[in-house]
Motif scaffolding. Structure first.
Motif, PDB file in Angstrom:
ATOM      1  N   GLU A 204      46.439  43.466  46.430  1.00 34.01           N
ATOM      2  CA  GLU A 204      47.990  43.337  44.860  1.00 34.01           C
ATOM      3  C   GLU A 204      47.428  44.780  44.196  1.00 34.01           C
ATOM      4  O   GLU A 204      46.366  45.297  43.776  1.00 34.01           O
ATOM      5  N   PRO A 205      48.813  45.497  43.596  1.00 33.86           N
ATOM      6  CA  PRO A 205      49.026  46.192  42.770  1.00 33.86           C
ATOM      7  C   PRO A 205      48.318  45.911  41.076  1.00 33.86           C
ATOM      8  O   PRO A 205      47.103  46.779  40.543  1.00 33.86           O
ATOM      9  N   ALA A 206      48.870  44.953  40.462  1.00 35.13           N
ATOM     10  CA  ALA A 206      48.361  44.771  39.336  1.00 35.13           C
ATOM     11  C   ALA A 206      46.786  44.512  39.377  1.00 35.13           C
ATOM     12  O   ALA A 206      45.852  44.533  38.771  1.00 35.13           O
ATOM     13  N   ILE A 207      46.088  43.709  40.895  1.00 38.26           N
ATOM     14  CA  ILE A 207      44.400  43.771  40.856  1.00 38.26           C
ATOM     15  C   ILE A 207      43.557  44.801  40.892  1.00 38.26           C
ATOM     16  O   ILE A 207      42.847  44.852  40.537  1.00 38.26           O
TER      17      ILE A 207
ATOM     18  N   ALA B 145      33.730  28.570  52.123  1.00 35.87           N
ATOM     19  CA  ALA B 145      34.115  30.724  51.324  1.00 35.87           C
ATOM     20  C   ALA B 145      33.912  31.482  52.566  1.00 35.87           C
ATOM     21  O   ALA B 145      33.441  31.588  53.750  1.00 35.87           O
ATOM     22  N   ALA B 146      35.054  32.618  52.215  1.00 35.72           N
ATOM     23  CA  ALA B 146      35.323  33.516  53.215  1.00 35.72           C
ATOM     24  C   ALA B 146      35.638  34.882  51.988  1.00 35.72           C
ATOM     25  O   ALA B 146      35.999  34.357  50.618  1.00 35.72           O
ATOM     26  N   GLY B 147      34.831  35.980  51.879  1.00 37.88           N
ATOM     27  CA  GLY B 147      35.367  37.112  51.402  1.00 37.88           C
ATOM     28  C   GLY B 147      35.559  37.945  51.640  1.00 37.88           C
ATOM     29  O   GLY B 147      34.933  38.547  53.264  1.00 37.88           O
ATOM     30  N   LEU B 148      36.221  39.239  50.904  1.00 34.24           N
ATOM     31  CA  LEU B 148      36.179  40.719  51.720  1.00 34.24           C
ATOM     32  C   LEU B 148      36.260  41.138  50.370  1.00 34.24           C
ATOM     33  O   LEU B 148      36.442  41.212  48.717  1.00 34.24           O
ATOM     34  N   PRO B 149      35.725  42.758  50.901  1.00 34.90           N
ATOM     35  CA  PRO B 149      35.844  43.682  48.767  1.00 34.90           C
ATOM     36  C   PRO B 149      37.314  44.159  49.208  1.00 34.90           C
ATOM     37  O   PRO B 149      38.140  44.005  50.226  1.00 34.90           O
ATOM     38  N   ILE B 150      37.407  44.865  48.018  1.00 32.66           N
ATOM     39  CA  ILE B 150      38.351  45.612  47.210  1.00 32.66           C
ATOM     40  C   ILE B 150      38.393  46.302  47.542  1.00 32.66           C
ATOM     41  O   ILE B 150      37.026  47.242  46.656  1.00 32.66           O
ATOM     42  N   LYS B 151      39.011  47.544  47.671  1.00 32.27           N
ATOM     43  CA  LYS B 151      38.151  48.236  48.215  1.00 32.27           C
ATOM     44  C   LYS B 151      40.048  49.056  46.951  1.00 32.27           C
ATOM     45  O   LYS B 151      41.181  49.473  46.955  1.00 32.27           O
ATOM     46  N   ASP B 152      39.164  49.922  46.386  1.00 35.30           N
ATOM     47  CA  ASP B 152      39.949  50.968  45.016  1.00 35.30           C
ATOM     48  C   ASP B 152      41.249  51.791  45.784  1.00 35.30           C
ATOM     49  O   ASP B 152      40.459  52.885  46.673  1.00 35.30           O
ATOM     50  N   LYS B 153      42.355  52.265  46.156  1.00 36.55           N
ATOM     51  CA  LYS B 153      43.002  52.538  47.128  1.00 36.55           C
ATOM     52  C   LYS B 153      42.758  53.918  45.970  1.00 36.55           C
ATOM     53  O   LYS B 153      44.235  55.041  46.637  1.00 36.55           O
ATOM     54  N   ALA B 154      43.206  54.224  45.090  1.00 37.85           N
ATOM     55  CA  ALA B 154      42.607  55.468  44.640  1.00 37.85           C
ATOM     56  C   ALA B 154      42.064  55.929  44.588  1.00 37.85           C
ATOM     57  O   ALA B 154      42.479  57.580  44.095  1.00 37.85           O
TER      58      ALA B 154
END
Length: 594
Positions: free
Chosen positions: A79-82, A178-187
């Motif tokens: 999600e771009p806002a996140i 629970a399930a977890g996923l890393p958020i990788k900065d696209k920038a």
């Protein structure tokens, strides 16, 4: 050996008694054993098949749920806002931070609304930001927590064991997964935070709530064999302990394992590596079989009692007349055909005596009659097979002669007429069935002359038989069908001009006539069909009446060790070997083998 001697020394009455008892009891025992195992196996197979389908359907539902969780986590991470909220440090202004938190929470709540099976969606950033889709009271969630480090260090979604508490918010003791996923900065490609999704354990419990039979059930374990969901809540998050298996079978996507008390049916999820395990108690499967077994035992006892009483009475009544018959039979066995059995009773033994008297009177005459009939039948079959030979090319040959005459090719027409005249003269051969090999060679040579005049551009031929073979005798018209096959199914089918060789060899035991061509040959499957036809073997066959006729005539008269052998290579040609005995001195169609 001892049993044989014991049985041999028993009286006839005791033998009959023993046999009747065995014939009465053994079938009941066998039927009982077979019925028990058949009913057990049918019940077991039906139960396993039914349970396998239930487990498979449950696995598909579980995969669908978990794939939805994975998709939700992935959409949240992208999600771009996140992405933007986690990229920047938190604002020092409370109003700005509240507005940002409200915006992200609203988006998370929107994602959750598309999947009503989720308990909550949470985003935890390295910058200290925490956002959630529900209104639970937040715990202290930092990027230093072990669960956070585990998620952030993974390249894929991470699944956690069933727990009574959420890692992010306070709950009322509800079991969650629970399930977890890393958020990788696209920038910049850095890990800026993680997404955590909580699923109520009850949602997975619903998937495996179906019963397997009356007492069988299902549960789910993760890829480390820890229980994810189970009707026994005390086993959640515990290591699953199954009985040691004695046998394992693969049934499509499932594994069927047999232990001492249970049948386990396992199917592994393609999404998480988790397994749905179905357990069927064996005592449930044997219950119906035991009822059948008890019924058969009761029948067995009743039948045995009746059989023993009946067998004793019947054997005693039967033995005496059989002893009388046995005495007279020994005289007949010694060759006394003048004996006559007295007929005292009108039962089967009396009828046997009457029939035996008739048999003795007719036996000698019948034996002579059968011998003569068999010989006549053999000769009739031989004649019938030979008369099946039909020179079907006659019509085409006459047409060719007419064409030659009209074309004023009189020499060729005369040559063809002479050839067909000799062909049929030898074929008729004054009604004889057996002719010399020399005459048979002349017969097939006239056939080749006619066919070469018709198909001059298709083949040449060579006839090369040693003269020492000429006196030997052979059934007439055995080479022509083979040569005909070589022309129509061999050389005629190839574009280039072919060649046919006819030759023969003599050994100490037999003569081999050989027809070889450079025609199209046969593929392996066609050759197999041809051999099936010649040997009357099982499998697909060919319509080769002429060749089959030759084979049957040779075997009928000379025996099964003689006949045709085909060898062929597709594109190269075919070789046919005709094995016949060395026959000389024919007179009145009676031959002797050299």
């Amino acid at each position: 050996m001892i049993l044989n001697k014991f049985y041999a020394n028993l009286s006839l009455q005791r033998k009959l008694l023993l046999q009747f008892i065995i014939l009465s009891i053994v079938p009941i025992i066998l039927i009982g054993i077979v019925a028990f195992f058949v009913s057990y196996n049918v019940t077991k197979n039906n139960a396993v098949q039914y349970s396998k389908e239930i487990v498979h359907q449950s696995t598909q539902k579980m995969d669908e749920l978990l794939m939805g969780v994975t998709k939700t986590a992935s959409m949240t991470a992208d999600e771009p806002a996140i992405q933007e909220a986690l990229r920047k440090p938190l604002s020092n202004k409370i109003a700005d931070r509240y507005a940002k938190e409200l915006d992200i929470n609203t988006r998370l709540n929107f994602y959750q609304s598309y999947n009503d099976k989720l308990f909550g969606i949470y985003v935890i950033g390295r910058n200290g930001g925490l956002y959630k889709s529900n209104y639970g009271t937040e715990k202290e969630a930092t990027s230093d927590a072990a669960w956070y480090t585990k998620i952030a260090s993974s390249n894929d979604i991470t699944w956690f064991q069933t727990s009574k508490e959420s890692q992010i918010v306070h709950t009322a003791g509800e079991y969650l997964i629970a399930a977890g996923l890393p958020i990788k900065d696209k920038a910049n490609g850095n890990i800026s935070g993680v997404v955590m999704v909580d699923i109520p354990e009850q949602e997975l419990s619903k998937i495996v709530e179906a019963k397997l039979g009356k007492t069988g059930y299902m549960f789910i374990v993760d890829d480390q064999d820890y229980v994810v969901t189970h009707f026994n809540r005390n086993l959640l998050a515990q290591k699953a302990e199954l009985e040691p298996t004695k046998k394992v079978e693969k049934m499509q996507e499932a594994l069927v394992k047999y232990s001492k008390h249970y049948i386990y049916i396992e199917e592994t999820s393609s999404v998480t590596g988790w397994k749905i395990v179905g357990m069927i108690p064996l005592n449930e499967l044997t219950r119906e079989s035991i009822i059948i077994r008890n019924i058969i035992i009761g029948i067995f006892v009743i039948v045995c009692t009746i059989a023993i009483i009946f067998s004793w009475h019947f054997s005693r009544r039967t033995v005496q007349p059989i002893k009388e018959v046995s005495t007279l039979m020994k005289k007949v066995e010694a060759g006394d055909f003048s004996i006559k059995m007295p007929t005292k009773n009108q039962d089967e033994i009396g009828q046997l005596s009457e029939s035996f008297n008739v048999m003795i009177r007719k036996l000698q005459g019948l034996m002579d009659s059968v011998r003569k009939e068999q010989e006549s039948l053999r000769q009739a079959e031989l004649k019938s097979l030979q008369y099946q030979i039909n020179p079907h090319f006659l019509y085409n040959t006459l047409d060719s002669i007419v064409w030659l005459v009209r074309s004023k090719k009189n020499d060729d027409a005369i040559k063809m007429v002479m050839a067909i005249t000799k062909l049929f003269r030898i074929g008729i051969s004054k009604g004889k069935d057996i002719i010399s090999i020399k005459e048979e060679i002349e017969h097939v040579e006239n056939y080749l002359i006619i066919q070469q005049m018709r198909y001059a551009k298709k083949f040449d031929y060579t006839i090369d038989f040693p003269e020492n073979l000429y006196p030997y005798q052979v059934f007439k018209v055995i080479l022509q069908p083979i040569v005909e096959n070589a022309i129509y199914h061999g050389v005629k089918l190839k574009r280039e001009k072919g060649h046919i060789w006819l030759s023969g060899i003599e050994t100490e035991e037999y003569i081999m006539l050989i027809v070889k061509d450079t025609g199209l040959g046969m593929e392996e499957d066609v050759l197999q069909k041809l051999n099936n036809t010649l040997k009357d073997a099982p499998g697909e066959k060919l319509n080769i009446y002429g060749i089959k006729n030759v084979e049957e005539r040779i075997k009928l008269f000379f025996g099964s060790s003689y006949g045709l052998t085909f060898r062929s290579v597709y594109g190269e040609g075919t070789t046919v070997e005709i094995k016949i005995p060395k026959v000389i001195g024919v007179m009145n169609n009676e031959s002797t083998v050299s």
